[in-house]
Design a protein around this motif. Structure first.
Motif, PDB file in Angstrom:
ATOM      1  N   GLY A 136       0.846  -1.180   0.000  1.00  0.00           N
ATOM      2  CA  GLY A 136       0.000   0.000   0.000  1.00  0.00           C
ATOM      3  C   GLY A 136       0.882   1.231   0.000  1.00  0.00           C
TER       4      GLY A 136
ATOM      5  N   ARG B 166      -0.996  -8.221   3.782  1.00  0.00           N
ATOM      6  CA  ARG B 166      -2.033  -7.640   2.919  1.00  0.00           C
ATOM      7  C   ARG B 166      -1.545  -7.520   1.480  1.00  0.00           C
TER       8      ARG B 166
ATOM      9  N   TYR C 102      -5.578  -5.692  -0.258  1.00  0.00           N
ATOM     10  CA  TYR C 102      -5.887  -4.829   0.885  1.00  0.00           C
ATOM     11  C   TYR C 102      -7.399  -4.716   1.053  1.00  0.00           C
TER      12      TYR C 102
ATOM     13  N   ARG D 252      -7.144  -5.824   7.831  1.00  0.00           N
ATOM     14  CA  ARG D 252      -6.333  -4.719   8.319  1.00  0.00           C
ATOM     15  C   ARG D 252      -5.719  -5.090   9.674  1.00  0.00           C
TER      16      ARG D 252
ATOM     17  N   ASN E 114      -3.208   2.664   3.564  1.00  0.00           N
ATOM     18  CA  ASN E 114      -2.569   1.608   2.788  1.00  0.00           C
ATOM     19  C   ASN E 114      -3.530   0.999   1.770  1.00  0.00           C
ATOM     20  N   ARG E 115      -4.766   0.762   2.163  1.00  0.00           N
ATOM     21  CA  ARG E 115      -5.751   0.214   1.228  1.00  0.00           C
ATOM     22  C   ARG E 115      -6.049   1.221   0.117  1.00  0.00           C
TER      23      ARG E 115
ATOM     24  N   TRP F 177      -3.069   1.245  -2.293  1.00  0.00           N
ATOM     25  CA  TRP F 177      -2.997   0.020  -3.091  1.00  0.00           C
ATOM     26  C   TRP F 177      -4.077   0.012  -4.173  1.00  0.00           C
TER      27      TRP F 177
END
Length: 437
Positions: A136, A145, A150, A155, A165-166, A169
Motif C-alpha cells: 500500500g 495484505r 488490501y 487490516r 494503505n488500502r 494500493w
C-alpha cells in the motif's frame, strides 16, 4: 540504447547510491544512461536535476505535501508511508524524450505520483529498493495484505483511522494497467513480487546492485586503523548507527542481546565495538565493551578504510533487501555476520564469507560473531572468500550486461503489446484476412 534513470536524489541515501552505481555501470559498458533527479548533489554532468526554479521548489516541498494525509493513519508501525498523490510534469517530459527505456528507482511520492507512473508510455524497468511498489503506502511491512489484497477485513490491529494503505494500493491497481518489468536486487524481494496480489503476473528479474570492486578493495588493516584512529591490536566489531533503534526492522535489540551474551566470553575480553553513522551520544550506552563512534563517513575512501579496519561487520536486520553495507564490506574483504533473512543470503555465503544466524536468535548471532573471531586464520580465509564473491557477483560489467538483457526484453514486450493493442481495434473481417495471409 538510451536509458533515463529516475531517482529522487543521486547520492543521498542507500537507494540513491545503488541507483547511481547502476547508472555509471551502464555508462561504462557503453549504454547511454542519463540520471534524472529532483535533488542533485554529486556535481556529475551525467546527472540532471531540476531545470527551472519552480521545479526546484516543487522538488523540495513535494515530500511534505502528503503529510496531512499520512496524519490520518494512526499506526504503531514506524515504517515510512508514501501515498504518492502529488502529480508532476515528469510523464510529459519522458514521453516526449528520445529515451528507449525509462528506468525507475526510488521515485514514490517524492518524485512521481502513482498516476504519473501509469502515464509513462515508454518501456519501463523498475528496480525495487524496498517493498513499496507492491504494497500500500508502506515501504516495508510484516503483515500479508500485499499478498492477499488490501481488504477491510485483513487490516492489522495496530492500525486505525483512515486506511491509507488500502487507499494507496487501490490507486496502484487502478492506474497501473500495463505491466512493467520489475528488477529486484535480491531473490527474497523477487519472491515477494511474484507472490503479491498486485504484480504476480508481471515479469521479474533478479539483478544485484553493482559495486566498483576496483575502487572498493581491501586496505592493509593496520594502515586503515591508523587512518581512523582506531586501536591497532584489538579485535573490532563494526555495526551501523544505534540511532536506528526506533525501527524494529533494523534489529538493534537483537544485536544488544547478542552482545550481552558475549560479555561473559573469556576469549573476547579485548573485543571493541565500532559504530558508524552517528557521533557519540551525550550518554553512551554501557554495552560491556569499549565503543568507538565514527560519525557519518560520506566518502568512499573513509568507508573503505572503515570496513578494512574491522574484523567483521554485523547486520542484525529483521528485514532488508540488499544492504549496501554488506556488499561494501565483502568487497573490502570483511566477513559479515547476519540473520538468514531477506536479501542477506544473497550477500553472505554461510561459513564461507561470513555467518548466517537463525532468525531471529540472539544466541546464534553471538555464536556467529564468536566463530569468526575465534580463529585469525579462519577470519582471513573468510575475508579472502568475501572479496572473491564480491568481484564475481557485483562487478559493474557483469551487472550492466544483466541490465542490458532486461532492457531488450522490456522493449520487445512493449513493442509486442503495442502491436497487440492495435490489432484489437482492427475489424474482425480484416483480422481474419491478415491471419489467412
Amino acid at each position: 540504447m538510451k536509458v533515463f534513470q529516475l531517482n529522487y536524489s543521486d547520492i543521498n541515501g542507500g537507494a540513491a547510491r545503488a541507483a547511481y552505481r547502476i547508472h555509471h555501470a551502464l555508462r561504462s559498458s557503453g549504454i547511454d544512461s542519463q540520471m534524472l533527479v529532483n535533488r542533485a548533489s554529486a556535481g556529475d554532468w551525467s546527472v540532471q536535476g531540476p531545470t527551472c526554479q519552480w521545479a526546484k521548489v516543487m522538488g523540495r516541498i513535494r515530500p511534505q505535501l502528503a503529510k496531512p494525509l499520512r496524519a490520518l493513519l494512526r499506526t504503531g508501525n514506524p515504517i515510512i508511508h508514501s501515498p504518492a498523490i502529488v502529480p508532476s510534469t515528469w510523464p510529459q517530459r519522458l514521453n516526449a524524450s528520445d529515451a528507449d527505456v525509462v528506468h525507475l528507482h526510488w521515485v514514490q511520492g517524492e518524485m512521481l505520483s502513482i498516476a504519473d507512473i501509469g502515464r509513462i508510455r515508454k518501456p519501463i524497468v523498475w528496480t525495487l529498493h524496498d517493498m513499496w511498489a507492491f504494497c500500500g503506502a508502506e515501504h516495508y511491512t510484516d503483515d500479508l495484505r500485499w499478498r492477499e489484497g488490501y481488504r477491510p477485513g485483513n487490516r492489522p490491529a495496530h492500525e486505525s483511522g483512515f486506511d491509507l494503505n488500502r487507499h494507496t494500493w487501490q490507486r496502484k491497481r487502478r492506474h497501473w494497467r500495463r505491466p512493467m518489468h520489475i528488477v529486484c536486487p535480491s531473490q527474497w524481494l523477487a519472491d515477494c513480487v511474484k507472490a503479491s496480489a498486485l504484480m504476480a503476473n508481471w515479469p521479474v528479474s533478479v539483478v544485484p546492485n553493482p559495486l566498483d570492486t576496483g575502487r572498493w578493495c581491501p586496505m592493509e588493516q593496520r594502515l586503515a586503523r591508523e587512518m581512523l584512529g582506531l586501536p591497532l591490536e584489538a579485535p573490532l566489531l563494526l555495526f551501523g548507527a544505534m540511532g536506528g533503534g526506533h525501527d524494529p526492522r533494523k534489529g538493534l535489540d537483537l544485536l544488544l542481546a547478542a552482545l550481552e551474551q558475549l560479555r561473559a566470553e573469556p576469549n573476547l575480553e579485548d573485543l571493541q565495538l565500532v559504530v558508524f553513522g552517528q557521533l557519540a551520544p551525550r550518554e553512551p550506552p554501557e554495552l560491556g565493551f569499549p565503543i568507538h563512534y565514527t560519525g557519518h563517513l560520506h566518502d568512499d575512501l573513509s568507508l573503505r578504510a572503515l570496513y578494512s579496519a574491522a574484523d567483521l561487520l554485523v547486520v542484525p536486520s529483521r528485514q532488508d533487501n540488499l544492504p549496501n553495507t554488506g556488499v561494501e564490506a565483502h568487497a573490502c574483504g570483511t566477513p559479515v555476520v547476519a540473520f538468514r533473512t531477506g536479501g542477506l543470503p544473497d550477500i553472505v555465503d554461510h561459513q564461507r564469507t561470513g555467518y548466517l544466524a537463525q532468525p531471529f536468535e540472539p544466541h546464534d548471532l553471538a555464536a556467529g560473531i564468536r566463530w569468526v573471531l575465534a580463529d585469525p586464520a579462519r577470519r582471513q580465509a573468510l575475508g579472502h572468500a568475501a572479496r572473491q564473491r564480491a568481484v564475481q557477483l557485483w562487478n559493474p560489467a557483469h551487472v550492466a550486461g544483466l541490465y542490458a538483457e532486461v532492457y531488450r526484453k522490456a522493449i520487445e514486450q512493449t513493442r509486442d503489446r503495442t502491436v497487440h493493442d492495435a490489432y484489437k481495434h482492427v475489424p474482425k473481417c480484416t483480422q481474419n484476412r491478415l491471419n489467412l495471409n
